[in-house]
Design an enzyme around this catalytic site. Structure first.
Site, PDB file in Angstrom:
ATOM      1  N   CYS A 188       0.776  -1.170  -0.014  1.00  0.00           N
ATOM      2  CA  CYS A 188       0.150   0.094  -0.088  1.00  0.00           C
ATOM      3  C   CYS A 188       0.760   1.364  -0.093  1.00  0.00           C
ATOM      4  O   CYS A 188       1.877   1.468   0.725  1.00  0.00           O
ATOM      5  CB  CYS A 188      -1.023  -0.043   1.129  1.00  0.00           C
ATOM      6  SG  CYS A 188      -1.915   1.359   1.558  1.00  0.00           S
TER       7      CYS A 188
ATOM      8  N   CYS B  44      -0.784   4.685  -6.336  1.00  0.00           N
ATOM      9  CA  CYS B  44      -1.848   3.983  -5.479  1.00  0.00           C
ATOM     10  C   CYS B  44      -2.079   2.709  -6.033  1.00  0.00           C
ATOM     11  O   CYS B  44      -2.198   2.350  -7.342  1.00  0.00           O
ATOM     12  CB  CYS B  44      -3.017   4.688  -5.793  1.00  0.00           C
ATOM     13  SG  CYS B  44      -4.583   3.843  -4.944  1.00  0.00           S
TER      14      CYS B  44
HETATM   15  N1  DGL Z   1      -4.142   1.015  -0.888  1.00  0.00           N
HETATM   16  C1  DGL Z   1      -4.038   2.322  -0.896  1.00  0.00           C
HETATM   17  C2  DGL Z   1      -2.915   3.139  -1.590  1.00  0.00           C
HETATM   18  O1  DGL Z   1      -1.990   2.439  -2.238  1.00  0.00           O
HETATM   19  C3  DGL Z   1      -5.379   2.885  -1.782  1.00  0.00           C
HETATM   20  C4  DGL Z   1      -6.595   2.805  -0.857  1.00  0.00           C
HETATM   21  C5  DGL Z   1      -6.905   3.271   0.412  1.00  0.00           C
HETATM   22  O2  DGL Z   1      -6.783   4.314   0.590  1.00  0.00           O
HETATM   23  O3  DGL Z   1      -6.783   2.569   1.491  1.00  0.00           O
HETATM   24  O4  DGL Z   1      -2.478   4.041  -1.108  1.00  0.00           O
END
Ligand code: DGL
Length: 427
Positions: free
Chosen positions: A158, A288
């Site tokens: 993430c 993201c």
């Molecule tokens: N997985 C998050 C990222 O890569 C995106 C989703 C979220 O905000 O939890 O920043």
């Protein structure tokens, strides 16, 4: 500025700084006080005094978006497995390894905690994700159980969790004296900009609001290019509060992926126009987990904007895309090899198969507030305070393809074939 005011600001920032460090110190002390790993937020310390090469690799994300990173890990073929030299050899680079994936679905989106002023709670959640992977404790929905394999490496899939938690996890792993590798997508993405970014023009980062607020991408891209002796170009960010949800098919959003991608592409260029007048965008970082899945829509949006005289002066003729997932997989390969932690020919992982877990709300936890659909109530979710590590308002439970949240199921089945297979999809 008045002297007393300066002293007050200094004291306030010191207090904030100490409070922030408390988040890490508290978890370090808590896990150290439970070395058998049988309490919430703890792991069995003795596991890491033995050879850890046969353990699986942990991957975590705020939800199912990080499965895009897992797909990159399962399919990477950028090295010769035996000689470790760069180049494809027809065998996936992690073919012998097994992965344990965890998505903190009940507590997501992580990208919104900073806007709610709850970065401290987010940092605690991220550390808890790492401890879950290190530990053997999981939940079957009725009771906590032992038996989950611990991990020899942690991949933070993430972007938001890397931005807010990479240093905390590394500090905790060091304090516990664990021989565990920690890799984050943002550092890997910065390396991707160095190796495949456009030769000219500004760098744009499209990410969550939280990732952008942390400033992690500009800092790491600047540092990586600078260390390599390269000029640091203008770096512009745009945080989207919607695109990840739209891609996932969240019913809370009504836009199509193409509409949302067009809106965010335009917003990024408007920011570039204001922040770096006269610059053209030459590289786009898909900052993201979900955005690589919308690369086609984003590319179509930039192509349309290039034909528009209001936006054409803001774009290079070609745009180089950087997908941090692929660079994360390469970084993991290199780090495992360097530490002598890759399984060798003929060796097998203690975990026979890849496995998957997701967090779910725990209605039995006193004080927990749920929305009508059974998810955590939004106000409850974003007003929690860190500190109570024994309280379990969410539980980490095993995930099978059939139980994937409906919004993400289609996405995984259609776009992430290796992950779908590993999840037992279609059986
Ligand atoms: N997985 C998050 C990222 O890569 C995106 C989703 C979220 O905000 O939890 O920043």
């Amino acid at each position: 500025m008045h002297c007393a005011m300066r002293a007050f600001i200094l004291l306030l920032s010191l207090a904030l700084c100490c409070r922030a460090d408390d988040v890490v110190e508290r978890i370090i002390a808590h896990a150290a006080a439970h070395p058998a790993g049988d309490a919430p937020v703890s792991f069995e310390r003795a596991v890491f005094d033995k050879d850890t090469r046969h353990l699986p690799i942990g991957v975590f994300d705020s939800g199912i978006g990080g499965l895009t990173v897992l797909e990159a890990l399962l399919t990477l073929d950028a090295f010769h497995n035996d000689s470790l030299q760069p180049g494809a050899d027809g065998v996936p680079d992690f073919a012998r390894e097994r992965f344990i994936y965890f998505g903190d679905q009940a507590n997501m989106p992580y990208g919104n905690y900073s806007a709610a002023g709850r970065t401290d709670y987010l940092r605690e959640l991220i550390l808890k994700d790492a401890v879950f992977l290190l530990g053997s404790r999981w939940h079957d929905g009725k009771a906590a159980r032992p038996g989950k394999p611990p991990v020899k490496a942690i991949v933070i899939a993430c972007n938001t969790a890397t931005a807010y938690g990479l240093e905390d996890i590394r500090a905790a792993v060091k304090a516990w004296g664990l021989p565990v590798i920690v890799i984050g997508v943002v550092e890997a993405g910065a390396r991707g900009v160095l190796e495949t970014g456009g030769k000219t023009g500004a760098v744009g980062v499209l990410a969550t609001v939280g990732t952008c607020a942390s400033g992690a991408y500009p800092r790491l891209i600047g540092g990586t290019l600078g260390l390599a002796g390269r000029d640091v170009p203008a770096i512009t960010q745009h945080g989207s509060a919607a695109l990840a949800g739209v891609i996932e098919g969240d019913p809370g959003f009504t836009q199509s992926v193409a509409e949302c991608a067009a809106q965010e592409a335009r917003a990024l260029l408007e920011t570039l126009r204001q922040e770096a007048p006269g610059q053209r965008l030459g590289t786009l970082v898909l900052g993201c987990t979900h955005y690589p899945l919308a690369r086609g829509e984003l590319d179509a949006a930039f192509t349309t904007l290039r034909a528009d005289p209001r936006f054409s002066p803001l774009l290079e003729d070609t745009l180089a895309y950087v997908d941090p997932a692929e660079w994360t997989a390469r970084e993991l390969f290199r780090e495992l090899a360097k530490a002598g932690l890759r399984l060798k020919a003929g060796e097998t992982c203690d975990a026979g198969a890849h496995s998957f877990s997701l967090s779910v709300p725990n209605p039995a936890c006193s004080g927990v507030k749920l929305a009508e659909d059974g998810s955590l109530d939004r106000d409850y979710k974003y007003t929690r305070l860190p500190g109570d590590l024994m309280r379990e308002d969410t539980l980490n439970t095993p995930l099978k393809a059939a139980a994937l949240p409906a919004v993400g199921r289609n996405l995984v089945e259609k776009r992430l074939p290796e992950v779908w297979r590993a999840l037992g999809g279609g059986q």
